[in-house]
Design a protein around this motif. Structure first.
Motif, PDB file in Angstrom:
ATOM      1  N   GLY A 186     -64.098  20.651   2.046  1.00 46.42           N
ATOM      2  CA  GLY A 186     -64.341  19.226   1.808  1.00 46.42           C
ATOM      3  C   GLY A 186     -63.041  18.516   1.475  1.00 46.42           C
ATOM      4  O   GLY A 186     -62.806  17.397   1.905  1.00 46.42           O
ATOM      5  N   ARG A 187     -62.179  19.207   0.737  1.00 49.91           N
ATOM      6  CA  ARG A 187     -60.902  18.594   0.373  1.00 49.91           C
ATOM      7  C   ARG A 187     -60.054  18.402   1.631  1.00 49.91           C
ATOM      8  O   ARG A 187     -59.421  17.371   1.804  1.00 49.91           O
ATOM      9  CB  ARG A 187     -60.167  19.484  -0.629  1.00 49.91           C
ATOM     10  CG  ARG A 187     -58.828  18.915  -1.008  1.00 49.91           C
ATOM     11  CD  ARG A 187     -58.431  19.253  -2.388  1.00 49.91           C
ATOM     12  NE  ARG A 187     -58.164  20.675  -2.564  1.00 49.91           N
ATOM     13  CZ  ARG A 187     -57.774  21.182  -3.716  1.00 49.91           C
ATOM     14  NH1 ARG A 187     -57.643  20.398  -4.756  1.00 49.91           N
ATOM     15  NH2 ARG A 187     -57.551  22.451  -3.839  1.00 49.91           N
ATOM     16  N   ASP A 188     -60.066  19.402   2.536  1.00 49.42           N
ATOM     17  CA  ASP A 188     -59.308  19.262   3.788  1.00 49.42           C
ATOM     18  C   ASP A 188     -59.833  18.083   4.584  1.00 49.42           C
ATOM     19  O   ASP A 188     -59.071  17.304   5.141  1.00 49.42           O
ATOM     20  CB  ASP A 188     -59.443  20.543   4.636  1.00 49.42           C
ATOM     21  CG  ASP A 188     -58.647  21.680   4.029  1.00 49.42           C
ATOM     22  OD1 ASP A 188     -57.833  21.412   3.128  1.00 49.42           O
ATOM     23  OD2 ASP A 188     -58.864  22.826   4.453  1.00 49.42           O
ATOM     24  N   ARG A 189     -61.189  17.951   4.638  1.00 50.45           N
ATOM     25  CA  ARG A 189     -61.772  16.843   5.410  1.00 50.45           C
ATOM     26  C   ARG A 189     -61.370  15.510   4.793  1.00 50.45           C
ATOM     27  O   ARG A 189     -60.986  14.583   5.482  1.00 50.45           O
ATOM     28  CB  ARG A 189     -63.296  16.951   5.439  1.00 50.45           C
ATOM     29  CG  ARG A 189     -63.825  17.905   6.492  1.00 50.45           C
ATOM     30  CD  ARG A 189     -65.301  17.682   6.733  1.00 50.45           C
ATOM     31  NE  ARG A 189     -66.104  17.884   5.535  1.00 50.45           N
ATOM     32  CZ  ARG A 189     -66.545  19.069   5.132  1.00 50.45           C
ATOM     33  NH1 ARG A 189     -66.240  20.160   5.811  1.00 50.45           N
ATOM     34  NH2 ARG A 189     -67.256  19.173   4.033  1.00 50.45           N
ATOM     35  N   ARG A 190     -61.421  15.452   3.434  1.00 52.84           N
ATOM     36  CA  ARG A 190     -61.056  14.199   2.776  1.00 52.84           C
ATOM     37  C   ARG A 190     -59.597  13.869   3.044  1.00 52.84           C
ATOM     38  O   ARG A 190     -59.230  12.734   3.293  1.00 52.84           O
ATOM     39  CB  ARG A 190     -61.317  14.293   1.266  1.00 52.84           C
ATOM     40  CG  ARG A 190     -62.799  14.312   0.911  1.00 52.84           C
ATOM     41  CD  ARG A 190     -63.000  14.165  -0.587  1.00 52.84           C
ATOM     42  NE  ARG A 190     -62.523  15.310  -1.345  1.00 52.84           N
ATOM     43  CZ  ARG A 190     -63.230  16.428  -1.556  1.00 52.84           C
ATOM     44  NH1 ARG A 190     -64.440  16.552  -1.054  1.00 52.84           N
ATOM     45  NH2 ARG A 190     -62.729  17.410  -2.266  1.00 52.84           N
ATOM     46  N   GLY A 191     -58.740  14.925   3.061  1.00 51.09           N
ATOM     47  CA  GLY A 191     -57.313  14.719   3.335  1.00 51.09           C
ATOM     48  C   GLY A 191     -57.102  14.208   4.749  1.00 51.09           C
ATOM     49  O   GLY A 191     -56.312  13.304   4.982  1.00 51.09           O
ATOM     50  N   THR A 192     -57.875  14.748   5.705  1.00 53.43           N
ATOM     51  CA  THR A 192     -57.752  14.329   7.106  1.00 53.43           C
ATOM     52  C   THR A 192     -58.177  12.874   7.252  1.00 53.43           C
ATOM     53  O   THR A 192     -57.546  12.097   7.946  1.00 53.43           O
ATOM     54  CB  THR A 192     -58.651  15.217   8.004  1.00 53.43           C
ATOM     55  OG1 THR A 192     -58.307  16.564   7.761  1.00 53.43           O
ATOM     56  CG2 THR A 192     -58.434  14.886   9.477  1.00 53.43           C
ATOM     57  N   LEU A 193     -59.252  12.507   6.551  1.00 48.33           N
ATOM     58  CA  LEU A 193     -59.736  11.121   6.653  1.00 48.33           C
ATOM     59  C   LEU A 193     -58.718  10.147   6.098  1.00 48.33           C
ATOM     60  O   LEU A 193     -58.552   9.051   6.622  1.00 48.33           O
ATOM     61  CB  LEU A 193     -61.048  10.981   5.875  1.00 48.33           C
ATOM     62  CG  LEU A 193     -62.275  11.576   6.553  1.00 48.33           C
ATOM     63  CD1 LEU A 193     -63.472  11.503   5.626  1.00 48.33           C
ATOM     64  CD2 LEU A 193     -62.568  10.840   7.854  1.00 48.33           C
ATOM     65  N   ARG A 194     -58.042  10.589   5.007  1.00 49.90           N
ATOM     66  CA  ARG A 194     -57.053   9.690   4.387  1.00 49.90           C
ATOM     67  C   ARG A 194     -55.797   9.564   5.232  1.00 49.90           C
ATOM     68  O   ARG A 194     -55.142   8.564   5.250  1.00 49.90           O
ATOM     69  CB  ARG A 194     -56.661  10.236   3.011  1.00 49.90           C
ATOM     70  CG  ARG A 194     -57.533   9.690   1.895  1.00 49.90           C
ATOM     71  CD  ARG A 194     -56.824   9.843   0.575  1.00 49.90           C
ATOM     72  NE  ARG A 194     -56.421  11.209   0.319  1.00 49.90           N
ATOM     73  CZ  ARG A 194     -57.200  12.109  -0.263  1.00 49.90           C
ATOM     74  NH1 ARG A 194     -58.413  11.774  -0.620  1.00 49.90           N
ATOM     75  NH2 ARG A 194     -56.774  13.329  -0.460  1.00 49.90           N
ATOM     76  N   ALA A 195     -55.462  10.667   5.982  1.00 50.43           N
ATOM     77  CA  ALA A 195     -54.177  10.710   6.689  1.00 50.43           C
ATOM     78  C   ALA A 195     -54.108   9.649   7.787  1.00 50.43           C
ATOM     79  O   ALA A 195     -55.090   9.201   8.301  1.00 50.43           O
ATOM     80  CB  ALA A 195     -53.971  12.085   7.285  1.00 50.43           C
TER      81      ALA A 195
END
Ligand code: SF4
Length: 195
Positions: A186-195
């Motif tokens: 979930g953290r990776d997905r959140r990071g991807t969305l923010r990037a």
């Protein structure tokens, strides 16, 4: 992190990791205070401490590079030990952490903290149940992992409102590993969305 006047973690004989990308921070620290971080890629460095355990950048009781302090210092939060109900790896930090008090707006908040503490207790006392030594033994890592996986302990199997089946320690350990993987994904997905 509302540290106020507290400098406990600046005086607790910690090595402070500084990543290569922290250019502004690195520009503020004299090179002679830094050395290569063992086991990490080139460019990662550690800031040491003096013979009293104090960070050399602590001057007259204040961080002399506060606005550019390392990410390690910015993200260190001793409340995690209070949340998990465990001691830190330094007495000074443990004493400071024990002064924190939490507000519980609802009974669910209280249940959640109880679950974090149950998770920390399980991680400490049932480390052998984790395949391949997957359970951390460092207090900070235990406390952080407990916060990440507490939901496993919210509805502990066998208690009222659950399936009624009593989970084995191995079942709980597997659920903890799964919950941690889901948290990280979930953290990776959140990071991807923010990037
Ligand atoms: S860099 Fe500043 S905040 Fe970090 S340990 Fe040293 S004095 Fe404390």
């Amino acid at each position: 992190m509302p540290c106020g006047e507290c400098t406990a973690c600046c005086t607790a004989s910690y090595f402070i990791h500084v990543e290569p990308g922290e250019t502004q921070t690195l520009a503020r620290i004299p090179a002679e205070l830094l050395f290569a971080a063992p086991g990490l890629a080139a460019g990662n460095v550690l800031l040491g401490y003096d013979k009293h355990g104090r960070c050399p950048l602590l001057v007259a009781g204040k961080c002399s590079i506060y606005e550019d302090r390392p990410l390690t210092c910015r993200s260190y939060d001793c409340r995690v030990f209070a949340a998990a109900g465990i001691a830190a790896d330094r007495d000074l930090i443990t004493q400071r952490a024990r002064r924190w008090r939490f507000d519980y707006r609802t009974s669910a908040d209280r249940d959640q903290q109880a679950a974090v503490q149950a998770a920390a207790e399980f991680l400490r006392e049932r480390a052998a149940c984790f395949p391949g030594g997957a359970a951390p033994d460092n207090p900070a890592q235990i406390a952080v992992l407990a916060v990440k996986v507490y939901e496993v302990f919210l509805e502990h199997a066998g208690e009222p409102g659950t399936s009624g089946r009593v989970a084995s320690d191995a079942d709980v350990a597997r659920a903890v590993v799964r919950a941690n993987e889901e948290f990280e994904a979930g953290r990776d997905r959140r990071g991807t969305l923010r990037a």
